[in-house]
Scaffold this motif. Sequence first.
Motif, short mmCIF file in Angstrom:
data_model
loop_
_atom_site.label_atom_id
_atom_site.label_comp_id
_atom_site.label_asym_id
_atom_site.label_seq_id
_atom_site.Cartn_x
_atom_site.Cartn_y
_atom_site.Cartn_z
N ALA A 1 -0.01 1.80 -13.16
CA ALA A 1 0.38 0.64 -11.62
C ALA A 1 0.35 0.91 -10.68
O ALA A 1 0.45 -0.06 -9.47
N ASN A 2 1.41 2.10 -10.59
CA ASN A 2 2.30 1.94 -9.28
C ASN A 2 1.94 3.45 -8.58
O ASN A 2 1.64 4.50 -9.31
N THR A 3 1.91 3.71 -7.17
CA THR A 3 1.50 4.83 -6.22
C THR A 3 3.19 4.76 -5.66
O THR A 3 3.35 4.08 -4.44
N VAL A 4 3.28 5.68 -5.69
CA VAL A 4 4.43 6.18 -4.75
C VAL A 4 4.56 7.27 -4.52
O VAL A 4 4.43 7.94 -4.72
N ILE A 5 4.35 7.64 -2.45
CA ILE A 5 4.90 8.27 -1.76
C ILE A 5 6.07 8.64 -1.56
O ILE A 5 6.79 7.94 -1.30
N LEU A 6 6.23 10.66 -1.55
CA LEU A 6 7.56 10.88 -0.23
C LEU A 6 7.17 11.58 0.31
O LEU A 6 7.02 12.48 -0.23
N TYR A 7 8.37 11.47 1.20
CA TYR A 7 8.44 12.27 2.35
C TYR A 7 9.74 11.92 2.79
O TYR A 7 10.74 11.43 2.59
N ASN A 8 10.64 14.22 2.75
CA ASN A 8 11.67 14.35 2.96
C ASN A 8 12.54 13.41 2.23
O ASN A 8 13.62 12.70 2.53
N ASP A 9 11.93 13.30 0.67
CA ASP A 9 13.30 13.06 -0.35
C ASP A 9 12.98 11.79 -0.08
O ASP A 9 14.08 10.63 -0.45
N ASP B 1 5.51 2.58 -2.09
CA ASP B 1 6.14 2.24 -2.79
C ASP B 1 5.05 1.14 -3.33
O ASP B 1 5.19 0.06 -3.09
N GLU B 2 3.54 0.92 -3.97
CA GLU B 2 2.71 -0.35 -3.98
C GLU B 2 2.13 -0.26 -4.68
O GLU B 2 1.75 1.29 -6.10
N PRO B 3 2.27 -1.36 -6.02
CA PRO B 3 0.80 -1.27 -7.07
C PRO B 3 -0.31 -0.47 -6.73
O PRO B 3 -0.71 -0.28 -4.84
N SER B 4 -1.23 -0.44 -7.54
CA SER B 4 -2.56 1.24 -7.35
C SER B 4 -3.76 -0.44 -7.24
O SER B 4 -4.08 -0.33 -8.35
N ILE B 5 -3.62 -0.83 -6.32
CA ILE B 5 -4.57 -2.04 -6.94
C ILE B 5 -5.58 -1.91 -4.94
O ILE B 5 -4.44 -1.49 -3.92
N ILE B 6 -6.58 -2.17 -4.66
CA ILE B 6 -7.59 -2.12 -3.82
C ILE B 6 -8.02 -3.57 -3.63
O ILE B 6 -8.74 -3.94 -4.81
N ALA B 7 -8.16 -4.52 -2.40
CA ALA B 7 -9.40 -5.34 -2.69
C ALA B 7 -9.98 -5.31 -1.12
O ALA B 7 -10.15 -4.61 0.01
N ILE B 8 -11.52 -5.83 -1.36
CA ILE B 8 -13.01 -4.88 -0.79
C ILE B 8 -13.52 -6.52 -1.26
O ILE B 8 -13.76 -7.00 -1.96
N GLN B 9 -14.55 -6.49 0.25
CA GLN B 9 -15.15 -6.59 0.64
C GLN B 9 -16.59 -6.38 0.01
O GLN B 9 -16.92 -5.93 0.47
N GLU C 1 -16.49 -3.46 2.76
CA GLU C 1 -14.60 -3.42 3.41
C GLU C 1 -13.43 -2.80 2.79
O GLU C 1 -13.20 -3.84 2.20
N VAL C 2 -12.94 -2.33 2.92
CA VAL C 2 -11.14 -2.26 2.24
C VAL C 2 -10.14 -3.70 3.29
O VAL C 2 -10.53 -3.23 4.44
N LEU C 3 -10.06 -4.78 1.77
CA LEU C 3 -9.60 -5.96 2.46
C LEU C 3 -7.74 -5.67 2.78
O LEU C 3 -6.74 -6.00 3.67
N ALA C 4 -7.13 -5.06 1.51
CA ALA C 4 -5.67 -4.82 1.86
C ALA C 4 -5.85 -4.11 0.39
O ALA C 4 -6.85 -3.72 0.13
N VAL C 5 -4.85 -3.14 0.20
CA VAL C 5 -3.95 -2.31 -0.35
C VAL C 5 -2.70 -2.48 -1.25
O VAL C 5 -2.20 -3.09 -0.26
N GLY C 6 -2.39 -2.18 -2.37
CA GLY C 6 -1.14 -2.27 -2.82
C GLY C 6 -0.78 -3.77 -2.77
O GLY C 6 -1.41 -4.30 -3.90
N LYS C 7 0.81 -4.12 -1.85
CA LYS C 7 0.88 -5.97 -2.48
C LYS C 7 0.53 -7.05 -2.06
O LYS C 7 -0.36 -7.18 -2.68
N HIS C 8 -0.33 -6.61 -0.51
CA HIS C 8 -1.27 -7.23 -0.12
C HIS C 8 -2.56 -6.89 -1.42
O HIS C 8 -2.96 -8.25 -1.65
N ALA C 9 -2.94 -6.33 -2.14
CA ALA C 9 -3.93 -6.72 -2.59
C ALA C 9 -4.01 -7.44 -4.10
O ALA C 9 -4.58 -8.48 -4.69
N LEU C 10 -2.67 -6.90 -4.18
CA LEU C 10 -1.65 -7.43 -5.29
C LEU C 10 -1.34 -9.38 -5.68
O LEU C 10 -2.03 -10.15 -6.71
N MET C 11 -1.66 -9.83 -4.10
CA MET C 11 -1.75 -11.09 -4.11
C MET C 11 -2.76 -12.03 -4.10
O MET C 11 -2.77 -13.14 -4.51
#
Length: 340
Positions: free
Chosen positions: A18-26, A31-39, A44-54
Amino acid sequence: MGLFSLFTKEIAIDLGTANTVILYNDKVVVDEPSIIAIQRDTNEVLAVGKHALMMHGKTHENVKTIRPLRDGVIADFKSTELMLREFIKMAGTRGYFFPPALKMVICIPSCITEVEERAVRDSAEQSGAKEVRLIHEPMAAAIGSGIDVLDANGNMIIDIGGGTTEIAVISLGGIVTSKSIKTGGDEFNEEIIECIRKTHGINVGEAMAEKIKIAVGAAIEDIDSPPEDFEAVGHDQLQGIPRPVMVNYCEIAQALDKSIYKIESAVIRTLEETLPELSADIYRNGIYMAGGGSLIRGLDKRIAKRTQLNVHVVNDPLKAVARGTGIALKNFDKFPFLIK
Ligand SMILES: Nc1ncnc2c1ncn2[C@@H]1O[C@H](COP(=O)(O)OP(=O)(O)OP(=O)(O)O)[C@@H](O)[C@H]1O
Ligand SMILES: [Mg+2]
């Protein structure tokens, strides 16, 4: 070598259904939903995460949204890779300028196949990682819940994610017994859609089901502070027009009963298979519950009643796996259970 190899140094990634979380230096940098929008025509990748979820559920024929990790497995390699790369790129562009180098620890579902493991590793390497270690989700969840996993002390962790529920007994740095079932937040949403359709004659989409679950999701009818009814809007099956309905938490508790029963049964089966000394530890320590699904109202109480054990929902359960993966990153060469 990708552009983002300029940015990254050491990052921890929880690649969830459902979600991908990336940590750097704690710090959480993605923190984005695991989703991608493709043309469709150009790929072509149009959007990933929240933008793709919309865009999800609202696309026209030339755009497709994909949740590449549906059901806790990598359903679509290519889009998993594209998505992971975009997220890593995002981590690098959000004001964090890292020197090159690049250690990554990535958390993966424990039921993943070797081929899928390879795909995750390849995506990470193509994103600039020089050294990659993988960690199984229940182990990361346990570490992120504050459990000392290296200790000779049995602990049970239940991680209820979007695609799967993983139940594991951990002791001495290893998973002693575990179960993974394909029941989680996505299945809860399906049950909610079905219930609204049957009882109100309204079709609601996945995004509306998610809102209903967060507003009035419950595992039992007897909860301490019941939420107010929620107005859901969907498509009237008979008249074909948009129509609102009021949804009560008791209806949702009934709708989720079957799925939650599956989780309870898997917990009981895992307890049955646990060795006596570890059972004694679990009796003393109680059960830890993490993942977004653990936020369903009254779920802890319901599992506690069924198992006769104390159940603790860990602090910030949606981030427990990412936190644990971050701690694993700091113990890159020390933790014996990291997969090279
Ligand atoms: N307040 C809440 N109440 C109920 N469910 C919630 C709540 N907040 C989030 N969730 C659900 O939690 C799930 C996401 O949890 P999490 O981020 O732990 O999963 P994930 O790690 O992406 O998935 P998996 O571990 O299966 O790969 C989603 O199904 C989401 O609907
Ligand atoms: Mg998860």
